[in-house]
Design a protein around this motif. Sequence first.
Motif, PDB file in Angstrom:
ATOM      1  N   ALA A   1       0.766  -0.792  -0.339  1.00  0.00           N
ATOM      2  CA  ALA A   1      -0.162  -0.097  -0.002  1.00  0.00           C
ATOM      3  C   ALA A   1       0.783   1.175  -0.296  1.00  0.00           C
ATOM      4  N   GLN A   2       2.400   1.155   0.907  1.00  0.00           N
ATOM      5  CA  GLN A   2       3.311   2.435   0.689  1.00  0.00           C
ATOM      6  C   GLN A   2       3.984   1.455  -0.260  1.00  0.00           C
ATOM      7  N   LEU A   3       4.923   1.294  -0.291  1.00  0.00           N
ATOM      8  CA  LEU A   3       5.949   1.263  -1.484  1.00  0.00           C
ATOM      9  C   LEU A   3       5.051   1.295  -2.825  1.00  0.00           C
ATOM     10  N   SER A   4       4.403   0.617  -2.846  1.00  0.00           N
ATOM     11  CA  SER A   4       3.849   0.792  -4.898  1.00  0.00           C
ATOM     12  C   SER A   4       2.366   1.738  -4.899  1.00  0.00           C
ATOM     13  N   ASN A   5       1.775   2.171  -3.715  1.00  0.00           N
ATOM     14  CA  ASN A   5       0.534   3.091  -4.120  1.00  0.00           C
ATOM     15  C   ASN A   5       1.216   4.478  -3.281  1.00  0.00           C
TER      16      ASN A   5
ATOM     17  N   PHE B   1       7.325   5.178   0.474  1.00  0.00           N
ATOM     18  CA  PHE B   1       7.463   4.912  -1.413  1.00  0.00           C
ATOM     19  C   PHE B   1       8.244   5.743  -2.018  1.00  0.00           C
ATOM     20  N   GLN B   2       8.520   4.654  -2.859  1.00  0.00           N
ATOM     21  CA  GLN B   2      10.094   4.661  -3.506  1.00  0.00           C
ATOM     22  C   GLN B   2       9.957   5.714  -5.060  1.00  0.00           C
ATOM     23  N   GLY B   3       8.655   5.400  -5.281  1.00  0.00           N
ATOM     24  CA  GLY B   3       7.937   6.066  -6.607  1.00  0.00           C
ATOM     25  C   GLY B   3       9.201   4.779  -8.401  1.00  0.00           C
ATOM     26  N   GLY B   4       9.885   5.426  -8.611  1.00  0.00           N
ATOM     27  CA  GLY B   4      10.049   4.860  -9.551  1.00  0.00           C
ATOM     28  C   GLY B   4       8.850   4.142 -10.560  1.00  0.00           C
ATOM     29  N   ASN B   5       8.872   2.891 -11.149  1.00  0.00           N
ATOM     30  CA  ASN B   5       7.570   2.906 -11.980  1.00  0.00           C
ATOM     31  C   ASN B   5       6.300   2.933 -11.203  1.00  0.00           C
ATOM     32  N   SER B   6       6.051   3.331  -9.857  1.00  0.00           N
ATOM     33  CA  SER B   6       4.890   2.850  -9.519  1.00  0.00           C
ATOM     34  C   SER B   6       4.813   4.420  -9.000  1.00  0.00           C
TER      35      SER B   6
END
Length: 154
Positions: A95-99, A128-133
């Motif tokens: 939920a946090q990392l990808s969204n 959250f790391q950003g990137g593709n997400s």
Amino acid sequence: MKIGIGSDHNAFHLKEEVKEFIKGLGHDAVDYGCFSEDEVDYPGVAFQVATDVTAGKLERGILICGTGIGMSIAANKVPNIRSAQCHDVYSAERAQLSNNAQIITMGAKIIGVELAKKITEAYLNVSFQGGNSGRKIDQIMDKEREFLLQGSCC
């Protein structure tokens, strides 16, 4: 972090346990109610937490009702909010990392206290790391802004 926490009457006891757990992790837990087992409608609690997240008064939110579904739906009605229902550790992390979800919801009639604590910890321990997400979140938020400018979605 400053974390808003709220529930309806179905989740009052679980909210109290999670609130103390958040404090034990070293975060500031701001309680938005409910404050007893007296019946209360959850939308107002969800709207207030979500509004305060978007206003920058809170960094994240955790909302709990019977299933977690209603709280998530209500929170997601506030512009710029991404709320995710989580009943397992992996979903809470994603939920946090990808969204980049600012709010997670849980169901007191679905999970117990210990799992709720693990979910809370997993959600609060990642960023959250950003990137593709990030690209995908941007697409979602662009569509939300488009709908808001039109005054309707359909």
